[in-house]
Structures are given as C-alpha cells and as structure tokens.
Design an enzyme around this catalytic site. Structure first.
Site, PDB file in Angstrom:
ATOM      1  N   ARG A  39      52.099  61.558 -15.533  1.00 18.82           N
ATOM      2  CA  ARG A  39      53.657  62.144 -15.053  1.00 18.82           C
ATOM      3  C   ARG A  39      53.272  62.645 -13.739  1.00 18.82           C
ATOM      4  NH1 ARG A  39      56.429  59.244 -18.618  1.00 18.82           N
ATOM      5  NH2 ARG A  39      55.782  58.498 -20.414  1.00 18.82           N
ATOM      6  N   SER A  97      55.710  58.426 -23.896  1.00 19.07           N
ATOM      7  CA  SER A  97      54.667  57.753 -24.190  1.00 19.07           C
ATOM      8  C   SER A  97      53.840  56.704 -24.912  1.00 19.07           C
ATOM      9  CB  SER A  97      53.075  58.903 -23.789  1.00 19.07           C
ATOM     10  OG  SER A  97      53.504  59.011 -22.068  1.00 19.07           O
ATOM     11  N   LEU A 122      50.176  62.727 -27.438  1.00 20.08           N
ATOM     12  CA  LEU A 122      50.910  62.193 -26.233  1.00 20.08           C
ATOM     13  C   LEU A 122      52.608  62.747 -26.795  1.00 20.08           C
ATOM     14  CD1 LEU A 122      48.768  58.359 -27.161  1.00 20.08           C
ATOM     15  CD2 LEU A 122      49.301  59.338 -24.646  1.00 20.08           C
ATOM     16  N   ASP A 123      52.763  62.569 -25.276  1.00 17.01           N
ATOM     17  CA  ASP A 123      54.322  63.414 -25.011  1.00 17.01           C
ATOM     18  C   ASP A 123      55.127  61.694 -25.770  1.00 17.01           C
ATOM     19  OD1 ASP A 123      55.088  60.874 -23.028  1.00 17.01           O
ATOM     20  OD2 ASP A 123      54.391  61.752 -21.977  1.00 17.01           O
ATOM     21  N   LYS A 124      56.197  61.867 -25.845  1.00 14.80           N
ATOM     22  CA  LYS A 124      57.292  60.754 -27.158  1.00 14.80           C
ATOM     23  C   LYS A 124      57.685  59.716 -26.374  1.00 14.80           C
ATOM     24  CE  LYS A 124      62.361  60.780 -28.026  1.00 14.80           C
ATOM     25  NZ  LYS A 124      62.752  60.274 -27.292  1.00 14.80           N
TER      26      LYS A 124
END
Length: 278
Positions: free
Chosen positions: A224, A136, A132-134
């Site tokens: 996104r 999220s 998961l990106d930062k």
C-alpha cells in the site's frame, strides 16, 4: 475463539498429519513465564500475563505473580488452576482471512478477527504467523509451534510472498509500465527502503486492473505504501501464496491443516521472511 479450558482439552480434529512430535528446541529452552505458556501452546502472552497476575499460575508447586520469572520449558512444572501445562502437539493451519477481519485474538472494537475462521474447531491456542491488515485478505498461517513460526518470521530469509492487487488504473494506461518498473526499483519511505521483488500485470478489469506483486521481505503495509507513493489507490489486496504454498480454493473465512509436504516445504526455505507486507 479458543480458551484455556479448550487448550487443556487435548487433540484437535484439524491437526496436521505432519505433526507427530512436539517442535524441536524445547530441551534447552528457558523463557519468561508468559512466553513459556505461549510456547507450550496454552494461551497468548497477553492472556498468560493476566492469569499470572490473578495468581492462577504456579511453577514447581509455588504460585507466582512474577511476570519476569524465567522457567525451563522441559524441567519446570507449570500449572494453571492446578492443572499441569504440557506441550501441545504441533498444529499448522492455513487460513483464508476475510476482508475486515483483524489479525488479533480479541478486539476492543468488537470487529471480527482471524480467530473467527477457527470456529467449531477444538484447538489449543494457536497464533498468527505475521499479519495482514484489516483491509487485506487471503493467506495467513497459524500455529502453536513457535520455533517454526519464528523461522518463517526471521527477516534474514527471502521467503517469497505473492499478492494479487487490484488498482485504480486501466491495463492499457500508458503509465503502467513505468509504475511496474518503479515498484521494483523501490522508494525510501519513513526511513525504510521499500521495493517489490517483481511486479507484473495480471489481468485487465475495465477501468481497473490486477497486478501480481511479489515481496521477499515484509514491512508494515509495504504494498500500500509503495503504490500510494505513486498516486495509485489499492482497491483490493489478496495474499495468494507464501514460500511456494498457495491459498488455492480454500473458502474465505475458513481454515484447513497444512499437509506434511507443505510444512516440510516451508521448513526447507533458506531462512525466513517476515510474513507481513500487505
């Protein structure tokens, strides 16, 4: 954050009740030495490479600094600092990743990582299953069972991943029905086809609203990118379920062991989908 010394320490207080035996697949498994140490649940491949280059790893009694050396995970005797490395009992964890944490073991910028969610647990090395990106948050699995993880990450499958997404549109915005349809229809972006399995209105929130978006594949920052293509800003993005296993009420920034039923459910999915996509 766990260390090689903890990896040798043995049993964890948070082992899944489903994991009485090592993961299948080791009997004929030959791998490079860094990957072998990772697959045995000792440390990450990056950490393994460092240990090998420092001359701290031996195979069948001989110290090696060869990162490309192939070893048999069953027959080869691998030692680190003179201590034998054996396959750790499988561990399967659910983590509720907090916003701002990065999905990595260590960060040069000293940001918080998902390993902070494991604080206080005497665990052998475990790795995230997907990312998961930062910005999220939400559900992330972590395990030392690479066979199980690779199955979940296999892009040939259709493991469904459910996200709750807060956007800068009102629920009564006349453009919303067209947006939901467009998310399902998909776009071409940077040579990739991006689309949602489904996109529905979840709830209203004043000048914003929440959508539920379901993905059946995982591509980097997929949600996104899809919304940005339609001029929509993501205000929050939370993954709430993967393959029928829901995050539930697990507190943010903490972890728990998956139940035997949850592990089995995820193993029975027809292949595996990449667990990224946020």
């Amino acid at each position: 954050m766990t260390s090689p010394s903890r990896a040798r320490a043995g049993a964890s207080r948070i082992r899944s009740s489903s994991a009485a035996k090592p993961a299948a697949g080791f009997s004929r498994d030959v791998a490079s030495l860094p990957r072998a140490l990772s697959k045995l649940g000792f440390c990450s491949r990056t950490e393994a490479a460092r240990l090998i280059e420092e001359g701290r790893v031996s195979v069948d009694g001989r110290v090696t600094r060869n990162l490309a050396q192939r070893v048999d995970l069953v027959r080869s005797k691998i030692c680190v600092d003179g201590a034998s490395v054996a396959s750790a009992a499988p561990i399967y964890l659910m983590v509720n990743k907090a916003r701002g944490q990065v999905t990595t073991r260590s960060d040069p910028q000293q940001r918080g990582t998902v390993y902070d969610c494991l604080a206080g647990q005497n665990l052998p090395f475990v790795a995230p299953v997907g990312r998961l990106d930062k910005a999220s948050e939400g559900l992330l699995f972590m395990t030392n069972d690479t066979v199980w993880a690779e199955r979940l990450m296999n892009p040939a499958s259709n493991v469904l991943k459910h996200y709750h997404v807060k956007i800068d549109r009102r629920a009564d915005d006349a453009r919303l029905p067209a947006l939901l349809a467009a998310l399902e229809a998909g776009i071409e972006d940077d040579g990739e086809r991006l689309s949602a399995r489904s996109a529905t209105l979840l709830r209203a929130g004043g000048n914003t609203c929440w959508l539920e978006i379901v993905l059946s594949e995982g591509k980097n920052r997929q949600i996104r990118r899809l919304l940005a293509a339609h001029g929509v800003e993501v205000l929050r993005l939370v993954r709430v379920a993967i393959g029928g296993v829901a995050l539930g009420d697990l507190p943010k920034g903490t972890c728990r062991a998956l139940t035997a039923g949850e592990v089995k459910r995820l193993m029975l999915v027809p292949g595996s989908g990449n667990a990224e996509g946020a």
